[in-house]
Enzyme design. Structure first.
Site: not given
Ligand code: GLN
Length: 306
Positions: A61, A64, A188, A240, A258
């Site tokens: 993430s 992003k 994505y 988050y 993650v």
């Molecule tokens: N690619 C992961 C997902 O879509 C990204 C989530 C994350 O890094 N929090 O679940």
């Protein structure tokens, strides 16, 4: 700076509870949790690191931040009709708010928001072109052409991506999507699967610590105002439903993934990347957060004061 980082790395090596690696993406479940790296890039061009700062990990993430920056560059403020600017207070893959908000995710960093950004970026392009644009942008920022997508991780995410597919189809049901859902999801998953090490990542984030200017080239990546705004989104939404806790403990804009990475920005001072694959219950790097907490305390660089 080197002494500070060495002390942090030593302390992290002695910490027994390193959290749990993400298991919902099988390829990430295989990563050894006993790894730690930290890199600090300064606008002067200096770079300090401790731990395994050469080791590539899945930025997940954290990507992003870069897709948001590309989308703002290409489409400007119009993107805010598709995603909001508010912290969600819900897990990164939550679907509940989407119904209340009629398919408009509350910010670009939760999964639904980043999937909406991927849809925007795809407009008029093939997924390959959009991914090439994202990768090229990150390579330029990090001044490193070797940065690439880890195809194994991307495939692993596609195979187990039922939740993200649900989010995407749910948004599409409100008529918001401009591209086929599969193409959006593919884009994505692939940008989440970009692999980088902490040195590359800290360098890539420097423009956010330097009023939007890439210090190596002197080239403005975004305006100072836009850099400030991306930082504010990172501070409020980057972790988050753990964003409040991160602000409380660290006090810096940050974006987690993650894969166990965190990019943190000390405006005017430095871009910091940490990596340790073990996560807390929310899905943010456990040691990464601890290391940044120590770092902010030792440097006095919290945005809220020393
Ligand atoms: N690619 C992961 C997902 O879509 C990204 C989530 C994350 O890094 N929090 O679940």
């Amino acid at each position: 700076m080197q002494t500070i980082l060495d002390e942090i790395a030593q302390q992290m090596a002695q910490t027994l509870d390193k959290g749990e690696v993400a298991t919902y993406i099988p390829q990430l479940a295989q990563v050894d949790p006993n790894q730690f790296a930290i890199s600090v890039a300064l606008p002067s061009g200096e770079m300090f690191s401790a731990g395994c700062a050469d080791k590539h990990f899945s930025i997940q993430s954290i990507s992003k931040v870069f897709t948001l920056t590309v989308a703002l560059g290409r489409l400007g403020e119009s993107i805010w009709s598709r995603v909001g600017k508010e912290p969600s207070g819900d897990p990164f893959n939550s679907i509940v708010q989407l119904e209340h908000e009629q398919g408009k995710p509350c910010n670009p960093f939760i999964n639904a928001g980043a999937i909406a950004i991927a849809d925007l970026l795809l407009q008029g392009h093939q997924p390959k072109e959009t991914l090439a644009e994202i990768i090229q942008f990150i390579r330029f920022l990090a001044d490193d052409d070797s940065i690439a997508i880890d195809e194994k991780v991307a495939r692993s995410e596609i195979e187990t991506g039922a939740r993200n597919a649900s989010l995407a189809y749910f948004m599409a049901s409100f008529g918001h999507f401009q591209n086929p859902v599969d193409a959006v999801l593919g884009t994505y998953f692939h940008h989440c699967s970009i692999a980088m090490n902490t040195q590359q990542l800290s360098r890539a984030g420097l423009f956010l610590a330097n009023n939007g200017i890439n210090p190596a080239s002197g080239y403005p990546i975004v305006s100072a105002e836009r850099a400030k705004r991306i930082n504010s989104l990172m501070l409020l939404c980057g972790h988050y439903d753990g964003s409040g806790e991160f602000a409380f403990r660290v006090g810096l804009p940050g974006k987690s993934g993650v894969g166990g990475g965190i990019l943190a920005i000390a405006p005017g001072k430095a871009s910091i990347a940490v990596w340790s694959p073990g996560l807390d219950v929310i899905g943010n790097s456990k040691l990464g957060t601890q290391a940044l907490e120590l770092f902010a305390a030792k440097t006095g660089w919290s945005v809220f004061g020393e």
